[in-house]
Design an enzyme around this catalytic site. Structure first.
Site, PDB file in Angstrom:
ATOM      1  N   HIS A   1      22.716  55.567  -9.122  1.00  0.00           N
ATOM      2  CA  HIS A   1      23.204  55.838  -7.772  1.00  0.00           C
ATOM      3  C   HIS A   1      21.882  56.649  -7.126  1.00  0.00           C
ATOM      4  O   HIS A   1      21.778  57.805  -7.312  1.00  0.00           O
ATOM      5  CB  HIS A   1      24.354  56.642  -7.821  1.00  0.00           C
ATOM      6  CG  HIS A   1      24.862  57.286  -6.706  1.00  0.00           C
ATOM      7  ND1 HIS A   1      26.203  57.043  -6.170  1.00  0.00           N
ATOM      8  CD2 HIS A   1      24.345  58.025  -5.552  1.00  0.00           C
ATOM      9  CE1 HIS A   1      26.393  57.660  -5.222  1.00  0.00           C
ATOM     10  NE2 HIS A   1      25.372  58.364  -4.890  1.00  0.00           N
TER      11      HIS A   1
ATOM     12  N   ASP B   1      32.097  48.345  -5.914  1.00  0.00           N
ATOM     13  CA  ASP B   1      32.153  49.480  -5.802  1.00  0.00           C
ATOM     14  C   ASP B   1      33.685  49.677  -5.417  1.00  0.00           C
ATOM     15  O   ASP B   1      33.943  50.699  -4.637  1.00  0.00           O
ATOM     16  CB  ASP B   1      31.072  50.005  -4.827  1.00  0.00           C
ATOM     17  CG  ASP B   1      31.295  51.698  -5.178  1.00  0.00           C
ATOM     18  OD1 ASP B   1      31.758  52.283  -5.905  1.00  0.00           O
ATOM     19  OD2 ASP B   1      30.354  52.494  -4.398  1.00  0.00           O
TER      20      ASP B   1
ATOM     21  N   HIS C   1      41.472  55.563  -3.874  1.00  0.00           N
ATOM     22  CA  HIS C   1      41.636  56.867  -3.819  1.00  0.00           C
ATOM     23  C   HIS C   1      43.230  57.032  -3.435  1.00  0.00           C
ATOM     24  O   HIS C   1      43.678  56.488  -2.402  1.00  0.00           O
ATOM     25  CB  HIS C   1      40.720  57.688  -2.988  1.00  0.00           C
ATOM     26  CG  HIS C   1      39.476  57.869  -3.259  1.00  0.00           C
ATOM     27  ND1 HIS C   1      39.149  58.692  -4.161  1.00  0.00           N
ATOM     28  CD2 HIS C   1      38.312  57.090  -2.747  1.00  0.00           C
ATOM     29  CE1 HIS C   1      37.621  58.657  -4.536  1.00  0.00           C
ATOM     30  NE2 HIS C   1      37.281  57.848  -3.637  1.00  0.00           N
TER      31      HIS C   1
HETATM   32  O1  DOR Z   1      32.239  55.623  -2.063  1.00  0.00           O
HETATM   33  C1  DOR Z   1      32.117  56.004  -3.508  1.00  0.00           C
HETATM   34  N1  DOR Z   1      32.866  56.173  -4.163  1.00  0.00           N
HETATM   35  N2  DOR Z   1      30.635  56.145  -3.935  1.00  0.00           N
HETATM   36  C2  DOR Z   1      30.342  56.479  -5.190  1.00  0.00           C
HETATM   37  O2  DOR Z   1      29.130  56.000  -5.543  1.00  0.00           O
HETATM   38  C3  DOR Z   1      31.791  56.742  -5.993  1.00  0.00           C
HETATM   39  C4  DOR Z   1      32.634  56.337  -5.333  1.00  0.00           C
HETATM   40  C5  DOR Z   1      34.176  57.022  -6.443  1.00  0.00           C
HETATM   41  O3  DOR Z   1      34.019  57.129  -7.473  1.00  0.00           O
HETATM   42  O4  DOR Z   1      34.934  57.136  -5.410  1.00  0.00           O
END
Ligand code: DOR
Length: 434
Positions: free
Chosen positions: A181, A313, A317
């Site tokens: 990263h 990716d 959330h």
């Molecule tokens: O946007 C992101 N979310 N980029 C990352 O590198 C980690 C990831 C996350 O784990 O939510």
């Protein structure tokens, strides 16, 4: 459920049309007019007008289990992956606890096998607790039942060059790869969240300049060359990164003892930084969305092979982490269910790539980078029947509430696409659609 099936009349990799007969999870025969003897009528699939591809392989998925089962679990993430045409995903290590031991890696591996919808391959952390200081149990994770091949502190950069050097040396011994990263923490700190430029100034958001990615990529390719090892660039996002990788690949080819590979996300191939103007945290991602010039450079690099693979990716959330003022919201967006539609629209429908090229960047090359020998094998007799049937002339509108993911942070909500996954098979077993 049987693991035998007959797919009739699909276009193989978007090219010739043929039947594909699967017996006990393995492609047994490919050709015109195959007979359906021994196949249950319900397992004969009409592929007319559809494209058959090898199952997709995602180098970069966040499944959140253990620790954040309110955002995603291995099972719900696997459902979303199957719906997106995936038959294997690499589960990132930034869980709680972090996947930095053999036991932790085996736990994720076992959860994946228990869900049984995609092959879940754990990524091991590079450093203990993702703290960037002490190497994690790289060798033990590799030798564990999970057979970890890919290591990453994703979400965080392995910023210390000495630690990165040691990690590269260590994984070289067993042919592993470090997925970086790339974010220099002194050029783009933890609050940096908007591409640095006129817009970040106007919106008053902390800038995340492309150079913070590029200096780490440049450093890491030199470290990979020095150590004779393999480095992989996660979510490449800028034209400058593409230039560095292009240069590095030419050197690696001449030198012959090291390599660099790179991935790009679907969102960096289509979405641009101006979406941040409304301060909608759905579009907050790390690295951030970039201007159109970067997007164009990434598309070109994917088409010409400078960038090897597309990786989602997928970063689910929970609402209470995402629905905040922009600066306080979590980074990340969903990606598994929409990746194929996005890549088809940007790369295939525009004539930049063929379906066979898409299969290369979304299946065979990611499988090769991750060392998954039974994935990404292509449509050939004797290969495991990891397959996805795609409708290349669908008309779909993304609905975030129809997602199989537990989370709803979907940046594609309301967008229309012209290609969609119809069915996915893992070793001949239907895992989605059909
Ligand atoms: O946007 C992101 N979310 N980029 C990352 O590198 C980690 C990831 C996350 O784990 O939510």
């Amino acid at each position: 459920m049987s693991a035998s099936l007959l797919v009739r009349g699909a276009s193989l990799l978007g090219d010739t049309t043929a039947d594909v007969r699967v017996v006990e999870g393995v492609i047994a025969e490919i050709g015109p007019g195959l007979d359906a003897d021994g196949i249950e009528p319900g397992d004969v699939v009409d592929g007319d007008g559809l494209v058959l591809l090898p199952g997709l392989v995602d180098l970069h998925t966040h499944l959140r289990q253990p620790g954040r089962e309110d955002a995603e679990t291995v099972r719900t993430g696997s459902c979303a992956a199957a719906a997106g045409g995936y038959t294997a995903v690499l589960a990132m290590a930034n869980t709680s606890p972090v996947t930095d031991t053999a036991e932790a890696a085996e736990h994720v591996f076992d959860l994946g096998r228990a869900a049984g919808l995609v092959d879940v391959q754990p990524v091991g952390a590079v450093t203990k607790g993702l703290a960037g200081e002490e190497l994690a149990e790289l060798g033990l994770m590799h030798r564990s039942r999970a057979g970890v091949q890919v290591f990453s502190d994703d979400g965080k950069c392995v910023a210390d060059p000495r630690v990165m050097r040691r990690a590269l040396e260590y994984v070289r011994a067993f042919g592993g790869v470090v997925s970086q990263h790339a974010q220099d923490p002194s050029l783009a700190g933890p609050s940096a969240c908007c591409h640095e430029g006129e817009l970040s100034g106007r919106l008053g958001l902390p800038g995340w300049p492309g150079i913070a990615e590029e200096v780490i990529v440049a450093r890491d390719v030199m470290l990979a060359r020095h150590t004779g090892s393999r480095v992989h660039v996660a979510h490449a996002s800028t034209a400058g990164t593409v230039e560095v990788i292009r240069w590095a690949k030419a050197q690696a080819e001449k030198d012959g003892h090291w390599s660099v590979t790179a991935e790009v996300t679907p969102h960096h191939l289509l979405l641009t930084t101006d979406l941040l103007a409304g301060y909608d945290p759905t579009f907050k991602v790390n690295p951030p969305l970039r201007p159109q010039e970067d997007v164009e450079a990434l598309r070109e690099a994917l088409a010409d092979g400078t960038i090897d693979a597309v990786a989602t990716d997928h970063a689910p959330h929970a609402r209470h982490d995402k629905e905040h003022a922009f600066v306080d919201a979590a980074f990340g967006m969903l990606g598994l269910e929409t990746a194929l539609s996005v890549v088809a629209s940007v790369m295939v429908e525009t004539g930049r790539m063929t379906w066979a090229d898409l299969a290369r960047v979304m299946s065979s090359t990611p499988a090769a980078i991750a060392g998954l020998g039974e994935q990404g094998r292509g449509l050939e007799v004797g290969a495991p029947a990891n397959l996805v049937l795609v409708d290349p002339s669908a008309d779909v509108t993304v609905d975030r509430d129809a997602s199989l993911s537990l989370s709803r942070n979907n940046p594609w909500h309301g967008r229309q696409f012209g290609a969609a996954v119809r069915a996915t098979y893992l070793r001949g077993q239907p895992t989605f659609g059909a």
